[in-house]
Write a protein that holds these residues in place. Structure first.
Motif, PDB file in Angstrom:
ATOM      1  N   SER A 147       0.835  -1.209   0.000  1.00 36.14           N
ATOM      2  CA  SER A 147       0.000   0.000   0.000  1.00 36.14           C
ATOM      3  C   SER A 147       0.865   1.254   0.000  1.00 36.14           C
ATOM      4  CB  SER A 147      -0.930  -0.009   1.217  1.00 36.14           C
ATOM      5  OG  SER A 147      -1.851  -1.074   1.144  1.00 36.14           O
ATOM      6  N   GLN A 148       1.914   1.245   0.805  1.00 39.12           N
ATOM      7  CA  GLN A 148       2.828   2.389   0.848  1.00 39.12           C
ATOM      8  C   GLN A 148       3.558   2.550  -0.486  1.00 39.12           C
ATOM      9  OE1 GLN A 148       5.376   1.810   4.283  1.00 39.12           O
ATOM     10  NE2 GLN A 148       3.623   1.522   5.642  1.00 39.12           N
ATOM     11  N   LEU A 149       3.966   1.419  -1.072  1.00 37.32           N
ATOM     12  CA  LEU A 149       4.641   1.453  -2.368  1.00 37.32           C
ATOM     13  C   LEU A 149       3.706   2.016  -3.431  1.00 37.32           C
ATOM     14  CD1 LEU A 149       6.993   0.639  -4.280  1.00 37.32           C
ATOM     15  CD2 LEU A 149       5.876  -1.610  -4.477  1.00 37.32           C
ATOM     16  N   ALA A 150       2.453   1.588  -3.411  1.00 41.37           N
ATOM     17  CA  ALA A 150       1.473   2.042  -4.405  1.00 41.37           C
ATOM     18  C   ALA A 150       1.321   3.562  -4.370  1.00 41.37           C
ATOM     19  CB  ALA A 150       0.134   1.365  -4.144  1.00 41.37           C
ATOM     20  N   ILE A 151       1.196   4.119  -3.186  1.00 45.46           N
ATOM     21  CA  ILE A 151       1.017   5.568  -3.057  1.00 45.46           C
ATOM     22  C   ILE A 151       2.279   6.312  -3.500  1.00 45.46           C
ATOM     23  CG2 ILE A 151       0.710   7.428  -1.377  1.00 45.46           C
ATOM     24  CD1 ILE A 151      -1.153   5.484   0.165  1.00 45.46           C
ATOM     25  N   ARG A 152       3.429   5.798  -3.133  1.00 43.62           N
ATOM     26  CA  ARG A 152       4.682   6.449  -3.531  1.00 43.62           C
ATOM     27  C   ARG A 152       4.842   6.464  -5.051  1.00 43.62           C
ATOM     28  NH1 ARG A 152       7.817   3.531  -0.790  1.00 43.62           N
ATOM     29  NH2 ARG A 152       8.912   2.297  -2.346  1.00 43.62           N
ATOM     30  N   LEU A 153       4.525   5.326  -5.691  1.00 43.30           N
ATOM     31  CA  LEU A 153       4.653   5.256  -7.148  1.00 43.30           C
ATOM     32  C   LEU A 153       3.581   6.084  -7.852  1.00 43.30           C
ATOM     33  CD1 LEU A 153       5.512   1.467  -7.633  1.00 43.30           C
ATOM     34  CD2 LEU A 153       7.060   3.429  -7.769  1.00 43.30           C
ATOM     35  N   ALA A 154       2.383   6.124  -7.268  1.00 42.26           N
ATOM     36  CA  ALA A 154       1.325   6.946  -7.850  1.00 42.26           C
ATOM     37  C   ALA A 154       1.723   8.422  -7.833  1.00 42.26           C
ATOM     38  CB  ALA A 154       0.021   6.730  -7.090  1.00 42.26           C
ATOM     39  N   ASP A 155       2.323   8.857  -6.737  1.00 35.73           N
ATOM     40  CA  ASP A 155       2.796  10.247  -6.651  1.00 35.73           C
ATOM     41  C   ASP A 155       3.872  10.520  -7.700  1.00 35.73           C
ATOM     42  OD1 ASP A 155       1.071  10.830  -4.590  1.00 35.73           O
ATOM     43  OD2 ASP A 155       2.541  10.481  -3.002  1.00 35.73           O
ATOM     44  N   GLN A 156       4.705   9.506  -7.919  1.00 34.76           N
ATOM     45  CA  GLN A 156       5.748   9.636  -8.942  1.00 34.76           C
ATOM     46  C   GLN A 156       5.137   9.788 -10.325  1.00 34.76           C
ATOM     47  OE1 GLN A 156       8.900   6.619  -8.828  1.00 34.76           O
ATOM     48  NE2 GLN A 156       8.857   6.524 -11.067  1.00 34.76           N
ATOM     49  N   VAL A 157       4.123   8.978 -10.616  1.00 35.32           N
ATOM     50  CA  VAL A 157       3.446   9.044 -11.917  1.00 35.32           C
ATOM     51  C   VAL A 157       2.749  10.395 -12.099  1.00 35.32           C
ATOM     52  CG1 VAL A 157       1.575   8.066 -13.295  1.00 35.32           C
ATOM     53  CG2 VAL A 157       3.172   6.543 -12.119  1.00 35.32           C
ATOM     54  N   LEU A 158       2.115  10.895 -11.050  1.00 30.50           N
ATOM     55  CA  LEU A 158       1.447  12.196 -11.124  1.00 30.50           C
ATOM     56  C   LEU A 158       2.440  13.313 -11.415  1.00 30.50           C
ATOM     57  CD1 LEU A 158      -1.032  11.894  -8.102  1.00 30.50           C
ATOM     58  CD2 LEU A 158      -1.654  12.029 -10.525  1.00 30.50           C
ATOM     59  N   LYS A 159       3.630  13.160 -10.865  1.00 35.10           N
ATOM     60  CA  LYS A 159       4.649  14.203 -11.034  1.00 35.10           C
ATOM     61  C   LYS A 159       5.320  14.131 -12.394  1.00 35.10           C
ATOM     62  CE  LYS A 159       8.850  15.994  -8.837  1.00 35.10           C
ATOM     63  NZ  LYS A 159       9.812  15.825  -7.696  1.00 35.10           N
ATOM     64  N   THR A 160       5.642  12.922 -12.852  1.00 35.78           N
ATOM     65  CA  THR A 160       6.425  12.770 -14.089  1.00 35.78           C
ATOM     66  C   THR A 160       5.572  12.466 -15.311  1.00 35.78           C
ATOM     67  OG1 THR A 160       6.742  10.387 -13.771  1.00 35.78           O
ATOM     68  CG2 THR A 160       8.349  11.864 -12.718  1.00 35.78           C
ATOM     69  N   LYS A 161       4.322  12.025 -15.079  1.00 35.30           N
ATOM     70  CA  LYS A 161       3.417  11.596 -16.162  1.00 35.30           C
ATOM     71  C   LYS A 161       3.946  10.355 -16.888  1.00 35.30           C
ATOM     72  CE  LYS A 161       0.801  15.272 -15.516  1.00 35.30           C
ATOM     73  NZ  LYS A 161       1.607  15.956 -14.491  1.00 35.30           N
ATOM     74  N   LYS A 162       4.917   9.663 -16.281  1.00 38.67           N
ATOM     75  CA  LYS A 162       5.506   8.476 -16.895  1.00 38.67           C
ATOM     76  C   LYS A 162       4.915   7.211 -16.269  1.00 38.67           C
ATOM     77  CE  LYS A 162       9.950  10.547 -18.181  1.00 38.67           C
ATOM     78  NZ  LYS A 162      11.427  10.486 -18.017  1.00 38.67           N
ATOM     79  N   THR A 163       4.597   6.246 -17.137  1.00 45.75           N
ATOM     80  CA  THR A 163       4.028   4.979 -16.686  1.00 45.75           C
ATOM     81  C   THR A 163       5.058   4.163 -15.916  1.00 45.75           C
ATOM     82  OG1 THR A 163       2.466   4.891 -18.518  1.00 45.75           O
ATOM     83  CG2 THR A 163       3.026   2.797 -17.475  1.00 45.75           C
ATOM     84  N   VAL A 164       4.599   3.475 -14.852  1.00 42.09           N
ATOM     85  CA  VAL A 164       5.475   2.629 -14.036  1.00 42.09           C
ATOM     86  C   VAL A 164       5.006   1.183 -14.117  1.00 42.09           C
ATOM     87  CG1 VAL A 164       6.239   2.081 -11.691  1.00 42.09           C
ATOM     88  CG2 VAL A 164       6.084   4.464 -12.433  1.00 42.09           C
ATOM     89  N   HIS A 165       5.935   0.283 -14.420  1.00 43.50           N
ATOM     90  CA  HIS A 165       5.664  -1.160 -14.442  1.00 43.50           C
ATOM     91  C   HIS A 165       6.239  -1.780 -13.175  1.00 43.50           C
ATOM     92  CE1 HIS A 165       4.430  -1.636 -18.770  1.00 43.50           C
ATOM     93  NE2 HIS A 165       4.951  -0.416 -18.791  1.00 43.50           N
ATOM     94  N   LEU A 166       5.398  -2.453 -12.404  1.00 44.79           N
ATOM     95  CA  LEU A 166       5.874  -3.121 -11.200  1.00 44.79           C
ATOM     96  C   LEU A 166       6.392  -4.517 -11.539  1.00 44.79           C
ATOM     97  CD1 LEU A 166       3.769  -0.909 -10.190  1.00 44.79           C
ATOM     98  CD2 LEU A 166       3.634  -2.275  -8.111  1.00 44.79           C
ATOM     99  N   GLU A 167       7.105  -5.117 -10.593  1.00 44.63           N
ATOM    100  CA  GLU A 167       7.594  -6.477 -10.802  1.00 44.63           C
ATOM    101  C   GLU A 167       6.431  -7.458 -10.794  1.00 44.63           C
ATOM    102  OE1 GLU A 167       8.499  -7.551  -6.111  1.00 44.63           O
ATOM    103  OE2 GLU A 167      10.141  -6.978  -7.431  1.00 44.63           O
ATOM    104  N   PRO A 168       6.570  -8.623 -11.425  1.00 46.52           N
ATOM    105  CA  PRO A 168       5.505  -9.633 -11.395  1.00 46.52           C
ATOM    106  C   PRO A 168       5.145 -10.014  -9.968  1.00 46.52           C
ATOM    107  CG  PRO A 168       7.144 -10.190 -13.046  1.00 46.52           C
ATOM    108  CD  PRO A 168       7.718  -9.054 -12.252  1.00 46.52           C
TER     109      PRO A 168
END
Length: 207
Positions: A147-168
């Motif tokens: 959950s913490q990782l999800a929010i951190r990465l979502a904030d990153q996407v909002l800031k950079t507009k770049k798509t993030v792929h997580l590990e399987p």
């Protein structure tokens, strides 16, 4: 599975005799009447006892528990398995001095145990239950981490507009991230990509 053939003056008495020998209750056995028995003429001539066969019913959950405990003890020594059951799912929690050995890197060993236990539990027809296997409260800790990782990465996407792929990761873990972000920000979307072991979650910006 255990079984016994028991006799008595009538069917009920024969059944009770068998239940006592097996140390089970009536709802835990399948009963077959072999001989109804009769009192005979004047209670003397032609008198026959009732004969029944009692077979212990298969309990898929207890069999799955025993199966999981056998594997757990082979890996981590003396282990105890407790069970929590509801209508659609069963949770198995493993405790022991070396229970941490059952987790593996990012829960891979625990996930494998979960898959095996689910197969063992659902091999009988007429029922299906979702299975969760946990040790050292790993599932709860992992949920918080994801959950913490999800929010951190979502904030990153909002800031950079770049798509993030997580590990399987397993579908249950992908769902945690999806649920965490489902109402986080209307500009964020999540979806899965890949097949089989390569299935992973993607966090992207709605453009």
């Amino acid at each position: 599975m255990r079984n016994v053939t028991a006799a008595g003056r009538n069917v009920d008495e024969a059944v009770q005799s068998g239940l006592q020998e097996l140390e089970l209750t009536k709802d835990k056995v399948e009963i077959t009447v072999i001989e109804e028995g009769n009192k005979g003429f004047l209670g003397i001539f032609g008198k026959k006892q009732a004969v029944v066969k009692l077979v212990e019913k298969i309990d898929p959950i207890q069999q799955a528990k025993a199966y999981l405990q056998t594997i757990a003890e082979a890996i981590a020594g003396k282990s105890d398995v407790t069970v929590q059951e509801n209508k659609k799912s069963v949770s198995f929690h493993i405790t022991g001095e070396k229970a941490a050995l059952l987790i593996g890197k990012r829960g891979q060993t625990l996930n494998a145990l979960e898959t095996l236990t689910q197969l063992a539990l659902n091999r009988y027809p007429g029922q299906y239950k979702n299975v969760t296997v946990d040790a050292e409260n790993y599932r709860s800790k992992r949920k918080d981490t994801l959950s913490q990782l999800a929010i951190r990465l979502a904030d990153q996407v909002l800031k950079t507009k770049k798509t993030v792929h997580l590990e399987p990761m397993p579908s249950s873990e992908r769902k945690i991230i999806h649920d965490t972000l489902s109402g986080y920000d209307h500009q964020i979307k999540t979806y899965s990509m890949g097949e089989g072991e390569n299935r992973h979650l993607v966090i992207s910006h709605k453009r």
